[in-house]
Design a protein around this motif. Structure first.
Motif, PDB file in Angstrom:
ATOM      1  N   ASP A  74      47.517  39.546  45.703  1.00 42.78           N
ATOM      2  CA  ASP A  74      48.695  38.808  46.161  1.00 42.78           C
ATOM      3  C   ASP A  74      48.329  37.928  47.348  1.00 42.78           C
ATOM      4  O   ASP A  74      48.740  38.195  48.480  1.00 42.78           O
ATOM      5  N   PRO A  75      47.549  36.860  47.127  1.00 40.48           N
ATOM      6  CA  PRO A  75      47.088  36.049  48.264  1.00 40.48           C
ATOM      7  C   PRO A  75      48.231  35.312  48.981  1.00 40.48           C
ATOM      8  O   PRO A  75      48.139  35.044  50.161  1.00 40.48           O
ATOM      9  N   GLU A  76      49.314  34.997  48.270  1.00 43.99           N
ATOM     10  CA  GLU A  76      50.429  34.283  48.898  1.00 43.99           C
ATOM     11  C   GLU A  76      51.419  35.248  49.552  1.00 43.99           C
ATOM     12  O   GLU A  76      52.423  34.819  50.119  1.00 43.99           O
ATOM     13  N   ARG A 130      38.914  34.196  27.993  1.00 46.20           N
ATOM     14  CA  ARG A 130      39.074  35.636  28.046  1.00 46.20           C
ATOM     15  C   ARG A 130      40.193  35.976  29.022  1.00 46.20           C
ATOM     16  O   ARG A 130      40.225  35.495  30.139  1.00 46.20           O
ATOM     17  N   ARG A 131      41.078  36.800  28.602  1.00 46.04           N
ATOM     18  CA  ARG A 131      42.202  37.180  29.440  1.00 46.04           C
ATOM     19  C   ARG A 131      41.838  38.439  30.241  1.00 46.04           C
ATOM     20  O   ARG A 131      41.460  39.446  29.678  1.00 46.04           O
ATOM     21  N   ILE A 132      41.985  38.325  31.544  1.00 45.33           N
ATOM     22  CA  ILE A 132      41.656  39.436  32.420  1.00 45.33           C
ATOM     23  C   ILE A 132      42.963  40.098  32.855  1.00 45.33           C
ATOM     24  O   ILE A 132      43.874  39.432  33.354  1.00 45.33           O
ATOM     25  N   ASP A 133      43.043  41.379  32.666  1.00 45.04           N
ATOM     26  CA  ASP A 133      44.233  42.131  33.032  1.00 45.04           C
ATOM     27  C   ASP A 133      44.101  42.580  34.483  1.00 45.04           C
ATOM     28  O   ASP A 133      43.254  43.415  34.814  1.00 45.04           O
ATOM     29  N   PRO A 134      44.922  42.030  35.399  1.00 45.44           N
ATOM     30  CA  PRO A 134      44.786  42.392  36.810  1.00 45.44           C
ATOM     31  C   PRO A 134      45.066  43.872  37.068  1.00 45.44           C
ATOM     32  O   PRO A 134      44.484  44.464  37.974  1.00 45.44           O
ATOM     33  N   LEU A 182      40.058  49.856  54.008  1.00 45.00           N
ATOM     34  CA  LEU A 182      39.676  48.454  54.031  1.00 45.00           C
ATOM     35  C   LEU A 182      39.553  47.895  52.615  1.00 45.00           C
ATOM     36  O   LEU A 182      39.993  46.782  52.338  1.00 45.00           O
ATOM     37  N   GLY A 183      38.982  48.668  51.703  1.00 42.43           N
ATOM     38  CA  GLY A 183      38.860  48.227  50.319  1.00 42.43           C
ATOM     39  C   GLY A 183      40.216  48.032  49.661  1.00 42.43           C
ATOM     40  O   GLY A 183      40.426  47.068  48.913  1.00 42.43           O
ATOM     41  N   LEU A 184      41.152  48.927  49.935  1.00 39.81           N
ATOM     42  CA  LEU A 184      42.505  48.769  49.387  1.00 39.81           C
ATOM     43  C   LEU A 184      43.195  47.532  49.962  1.00 39.81           C
ATOM     44  O   LEU A 184      43.896  46.805  49.253  1.00 39.81           O
ATOM     45  N   ALA A 185      42.995  47.270  51.250  1.00 38.76           N
ATOM     46  CA  ALA A 185      43.591  46.075  51.870  1.00 38.76           C
ATOM     47  C   ALA A 185      42.997  44.803  51.272  1.00 38.76           C
ATOM     48  O   ALA A 185      43.719  43.831  51.005  1.00 38.76           O
ATOM     49  N   ARG A 186      41.701  44.803  51.039  1.00 40.22           N
ATOM     50  CA  ARG A 186      41.066  43.622  50.418  1.00 40.22           C
ATOM     51  C   ARG A 186      41.549  43.431  48.983  1.00 40.22           C
ATOM     52  O   ARG A 186      41.775  42.303  48.543  1.00 40.22           O
ATOM     53  N   LEU A 187      41.677  44.513  48.254  1.00 37.73           N
ATOM     54  CA  LEU A 187      42.193  44.438  46.890  1.00 37.73           C
ATOM     55  C   LEU A 187      43.599  43.870  46.887  1.00 37.73           C
ATOM     56  O   LEU A 187      43.936  43.002  46.073  1.00 37.73           O
ATOM     57  N   GLU A 221      39.018  49.316  40.463  1.00 39.96           N
ATOM     58  CA  GLU A 221      38.611  49.221  41.864  1.00 39.96           C
ATOM     59  C   GLU A 221      39.168  50.375  42.693  1.00 39.96           C
ATOM     60  O   GLU A 221      38.483  50.904  43.570  1.00 39.96           O
ATOM     61  N   VAL A 222      40.412  50.770  42.420  1.00 41.40           N
ATOM     62  CA  VAL A 222      41.001  51.904  43.134  1.00 41.40           C
ATOM     63  C   VAL A 222      40.212  53.169  42.821  1.00 41.40           C
ATOM     64  O   VAL A 222      39.917  53.979  43.711  1.00 41.40           O
ATOM     65  N   GLU A 223      39.847  53.348  41.570  1.00 40.77           N
ATOM     66  CA  GLU A 223      39.066  54.527  41.174  1.00 40.77           C
ATOM     67  C   GLU A 223      37.695  54.524  41.857  1.00 40.77           C
ATOM     68  O   GLU A 223      37.200  55.558  42.293  1.00 40.77           O
TER      69      GLU A 223
END
Length: 128
Positions: free
Chosen positions: A86-88, A51-55, A76-81, A62-64
């Motif tokens: 973009d973990p790298e 299944r392809r997940i669209d980021p 904090l939620g926006l920073a975690r998102l 999540e923003v909504e």
């Protein structure tokens, strides 16, 4: 001598008795071959079955969901998102995020932060 006559006089082929019966080792070998073939077919079909997940769509949801949260929890939620998207840290961080996170009393522009994060999610979908 006639070749047809010679072929008629030949005796039928005889196989050893052990060769004609199915033993435990034969059954295990057939099972192992079946497992190997099943794994090969699964490996070939896996890209088509996943299944392809669209980021971008996940980020938009999540923003909504964060829009109703208190400002500190929303930030904090926006920073975690952003850290999950973009973990790298290949993309530049949104302007004002660090100031809002690390300097108490600094007002965050949530609309700009959300737009930047959704832009990063969209670029991730495109593979950049």
């Amino acid at each position: 001598m006639d070749p047809a006559r010679l072929a008629d006089e030949l005796r039928p082929i005889r196989l050893p008795v052990d060769y004609a019966t199915l033993g435990v080792s034969d059954a295990l070998a057939a099972f192992a071959l079946g497992v190997v073939l099943a794994l090969l077919v699964f490996a070939l079909l896996r890209p088509f079955l996943s299944r392809r997940i669209d980021p971008a769509m996940v980020a938009a949801r999540e923003v909504e969901a964060l829009r109703g949260a208190p400002p500190a929890a929303r930030l904090l939620g926006l920073a975690r998102l952003l850290s999950r998207l973009d973990p790298e840290r290949r993309q530049p961080r949104p302007a004002g995020l660090d100031a809002a996170l690390y300097r108490p009393g600094t007002a965050a522009d949530f609309a700009a932060l959300e737009a930047d994060i959704l832009g990063i999610a969209g670029r991730r979908r495109e593979g950049r």
